[in-house]
Scaffold this motif. Structure first.
Motif, mmCIF file in Angstrom:
data_model
loop_
_atom_site.group_PDB
_atom_site.id
_atom_site.type_symbol
_atom_site.label_atom_id
_atom_site.label_comp_id
_atom_site.label_asym_id
_atom_site.label_seq_id
_atom_site.Cartn_x
_atom_site.Cartn_y
_atom_site.Cartn_z
ATOM 1 N N ASP A 104 0.807 -1.220 0.000
ATOM 2 C CA ASP A 104 0.000 0.000 0.000
ATOM 3 C C ASP A 104 0.838 1.268 0.000
ATOM 4 O O ASP A 104 0.299 2.361 -0.120
ATOM 5 C CB ASP A 104 -0.921 0.023 1.231
ATOM 6 N N ARG A 105 2.163 1.132 0.145
ATOM 7 C CA ARG A 105 3.031 2.321 0.156
ATOM 8 C C ARG A 105 3.080 2.928 -1.241
ATOM 9 O O ARG A 105 3.350 2.233 -2.217
ATOM 10 C CB ARG A 105 4.432 1.967 0.622
ATOM 11 N N PRO A 106 2.834 4.223 -1.362
ATOM 12 C CA PRO A 106 2.783 4.847 -2.691
ATOM 13 C C PRO A 106 4.116 4.854 -3.433
ATOM 14 O O PRO A 106 4.131 5.015 -4.654
ATOM 15 C CB PRO A 106 2.299 6.269 -2.407
ATOM 16 N N VAL A 107 5.231 4.659 -2.749
ATOM 17 C CA VAL A 107 6.538 4.677 -3.422
ATOM 18 C C VAL A 107 6.910 3.321 -4.007
ATOM 19 O O VAL A 107 7.909 3.201 -4.706
ATOM 20 C CB VAL A 107 7.658 5.146 -2.465
ATOM 21 N N VAL A 108 6.116 2.293 -3.730
ATOM 22 C CA VAL A 108 6.412 0.943 -4.229
ATOM 23 C C VAL A 108 5.585 0.675 -5.480
ATOM 24 O O VAL A 108 4.369 0.780 -5.473
ATOM 25 C CB VAL A 108 6.096 -0.113 -3.143
ATOM 26 N N ASP A 109 6.278 0.333 -6.564
ATOM 27 C CA ASP A 109 5.606 0.000 -7.821
ATOM 28 C C ASP A 109 5.282 -1.489 -7.822
ATOM 29 O O ASP A 109 6.178 -2.324 -7.897
ATOM 30 C CB ASP A 109 6.491 0.352 -9.009
ATOM 31 N N ASP A 110 4.008 -1.812 -7.726
ATOM 32 C CA ASP A 110 3.595 -3.212 -7.810
ATOM 33 C C ASP A 110 2.652 -3.420 -8.997
ATOM 34 O O ASP A 110 1.829 -4.319 -9.007
ATOM 35 C CB ASP A 110 2.963 -3.692 -6.507
ATOM 36 N N SER A 111 2.835 -2.581 -10.021
ATOM 37 C CA SER A 111 1.947 -2.611 -11.187
ATOM 38 C C SER A 111 2.371 -3.625 -12.250
ATOM 39 O O SER A 111 1.739 -3.724 -13.281
ATOM 40 C CB SER A 111 1.876 -1.220 -11.822
ATOM 41 N N PHE A 112 3.409 -4.381 -11.987
ATOM 42 C CA PHE A 112 3.907 -5.334 -12.976
ATOM 43 C C PHE A 112 3.538 -6.763 -12.574
ATOM 44 O O PHE A 112 3.169 -7.028 -11.429
ATOM 45 C CB PHE A 112 5.430 -5.206 -13.122
ATOM 46 N N ASP A 113 3.642 -7.676 -13.529
ATOM 47 C CA ASP A 113 3.358 -9.089 -13.260
ATOM 48 C C ASP A 113 4.626 -9.877 -12.930
ATOM 49 O O ASP A 113 4.613 -10.742 -12.071
ATOM 50 C CB ASP A 113 2.681 -9.739 -14.469
ATOM 51 N N VAL A 114 5.696 -9.599 -13.666
ATOM 52 C CA VAL A 114 6.961 -10.318 -13.478
ATOM 53 C C VAL A 114 8.114 -9.335 -13.637
ATOM 54 O O VAL A 114 8.096 -8.490 -14.534
ATOM 55 C CB VAL A 114 7.123 -11.454 -14.519
ATOM 56 N N ALA A 115 9.108 -9.468 -12.778
ATOM 57 C CA ALA A 115 10.339 -8.680 -12.907
ATOM 58 C C ALA A 115 11.495 -9.639 -13.151
ATOM 59 O O ALA A 115 11.536 -10.733 -12.578
ATOM 60 C CB ALA A 115 10.602 -7.881 -11.644
ATOM 61 N N ILE A 116 12.405 -9.220 -14.007
ATOM 62 C CA ILE A 116 13.626 -9.984 -14.254
ATOM 63 C C ILE A 116 14.791 -9.060 -13.926
ATOM 64 O O ILE A 116 14.892 -7.968 -14.479
ATOM 65 C CB ILE A 116 13.715 -10.467 -15.712
ATOM 66 N N HIS A 117 15.646 -9.499 -13.018
ATOM 67 C CA HIS A 117 16.803 -8.706 -12.606
ATOM 68 C C HIS A 117 18.056 -9.401 -13.111
ATOM 69 O O HIS A 117 18.293 -10.575 -12.808
ATOM 70 C CB HIS A 117 16.836 -8.606 -11.073
ATOM 71 N N MET A 118 18.829 -8.697 -13.921
ATOM 72 C CA MET A 118 20.041 -9.262 -14.499
ATOM 73 C C MET A 118 21.215 -8.367 -14.139
ATOM 74 O O MET A 118 21.092 -7.145 -14.191
ATOM 75 C CB MET A 118 19.913 -9.351 -16.026
ATOM 76 N N THR A 119 22.329 -8.977 -13.774
ATOM 77 C CA THR A 119 23.539 -8.201 -13.509
ATOM 78 C C THR A 119 24.622 -8.615 -14.500
ATOM 79 O O THR A 119 24.684 -9.778 -14.929
ATOM 80 C CB THR A 119 24.048 -8.389 -12.069
ATOM 81 N N PHE A 120 25.450 -7.651 -14.849
ATOM 82 C CA PHE A 120 26.536 -7.864 -15.796
ATOM 83 C C PHE A 120 27.812 -7.322 -15.172
ATOM 84 O O PHE A 120 27.778 -6.337 -14.429
ATOM 85 C CB PHE A 120 26.239 -7.133 -17.110
ATOM 86 N N PRO A 121 28.944 -7.923 -15.479
ATOM 87 C CA PRO A 121 30.200 -7.478 -14.872
ATOM 88 C C PRO A 121 30.694 -6.116 -15.373
ATOM 89 O O PRO A 121 31.538 -5.501 -14.739
ATOM 90 C CB PRO A 121 31.184 -8.590 -15.226
ATOM 91 N N SER A 122 30.130 -5.649 -16.495
ATOM 92 C CA SER A 122 30.574 -4.364 -17.047
ATOM 93 C C SER A 122 29.524 -3.837 -18.017
ATOM 94 O O SER A 122 28.649 -4.581 -18.468
ATOM 95 C CB SER A 122 31.905 -4.535 -17.785
ATOM 96 N N VAL A 123 29.638 -2.565 -18.351
ATOM 97 C CA VAL A 123 28.763 -1.971 -19.362
ATOM 98 C C VAL A 123 28.995 -2.664 -20.707
ATOM 99 O O VAL A 123 28.058 -2.928 -21.458
ATOM 100 C CB VAL A 123 28.977 -0.446 -19.461
ATOM 101 N N ALA A 124 30.243 -2.991 -20.997
ATOM 102 C CA ALA A 124 30.556 -3.671 -22.259
ATOM 103 C C ALA A 124 29.849 -5.029 -22.329
ATOM 104 O O ALA A 124 29.354 -5.419 -23.389
ATOM 105 C CB ALA A 124 32.063 -3.837 -22.409
ATOM 106 N N ALA A 125 29.797 -5.752 -21.223
ATOM 107 C CA ALA A 125 29.107 -7.055 -21.195
ATOM 108 C C ALA A 125 27.607 -6.868 -21.426
ATOM 109 O O ALA A 125 26.983 -7.658 -22.136
ATOM 110 C CB ALA A 125 29.369 -7.760 -19.877
ATOM 111 N N LEU A 126 27.018 -5.828 -20.843
ATOM 112 C CA LEU A 126 25.602 -5.528 -21.067
ATOM 113 C C LEU A 126 25.361 -5.217 -22.538
ATOM 114 O O LEU A 126 24.426 -5.736 -23.152
ATOM 115 C CB LEU A 126 25.156 -4.356 -20.202
ATOM 116 N N GLN A 127 26.213 -4.392 -23.115
ATOM 117 C CA GLN A 127 26.048 -4.020 -24.516
ATOM 118 C C GLN A 127 26.198 -5.231 -25.436
ATOM 119 O O GLN A 127 25.461 -5.365 -26.420
ATOM 120 C CB GLN A 127 27.040 -2.917 -24.884
ATOM 121 N N ALA A 128 27.112 -6.130 -25.106
ATOM 122 C CA ALA A 128 27.282 -7.343 -25.908
ATOM 123 C C ALA A 128 26.034 -8.217 -25.810
ATOM 124 O O ALA A 128 25.580 -8.779 -26.814
ATOM 125 C CB ALA A 128 28.512 -8.110 -25.444
ATOM 126 N N TYR A 129 25.456 -8.324 -24.620
ATOM 127 C CA TYR A 129 24.228 -9.099 -24.431
ATOM 128 C C TYR A 129 23.088 -8.499 -25.246
ATOM 129 O O TYR A 129 22.346 -9.216 -25.915
ATOM 130 C CB TYR A 129 23.869 -9.140 -22.950
#
Length: 66
Positions: free
Chosen positions: A13-38
């Motif tokens: 119920d907190r207004p700062v929390v976005d719960d309007s989505f169905d699924v979230a995917i969180h991905m981490t990359f070791p560098s910006v270059a790795a993200l760009q390659a992906y």
């Protein structure tokens, strides 16, 4: 890619929390270059076109650096 996790929103119920989505995917990359390659990988682009876009009404992406 360093890690990937998926989950559903916590109902809140907190207004700062976005719960309007169905699924979230969180991905981490070791560098910006790795993200760009992906992002440029043809397998990623095919998955977005053939799997994600047909199943979603909206895709929202946040890119950030720790």
């Amino acid at each position: 890619m360093a890690s990937v996790a998926a989950g559903t929103p916590v109902s809140c119920d907190r207004p700062v929390v976005d719960d309007s989505f169905d699924v979230a995917i969180h991905m981490t990359f070791p560098s910006v270059a790795a993200l760009q390659a992906y992002e440029a990988d043809p397998r990623h682009m095919l998955a977005v076109q053939n799997v994600l876009l047909p199943l979603t009404g909206k895709i929202l992406i946040y890119d950030f650096i720790e």
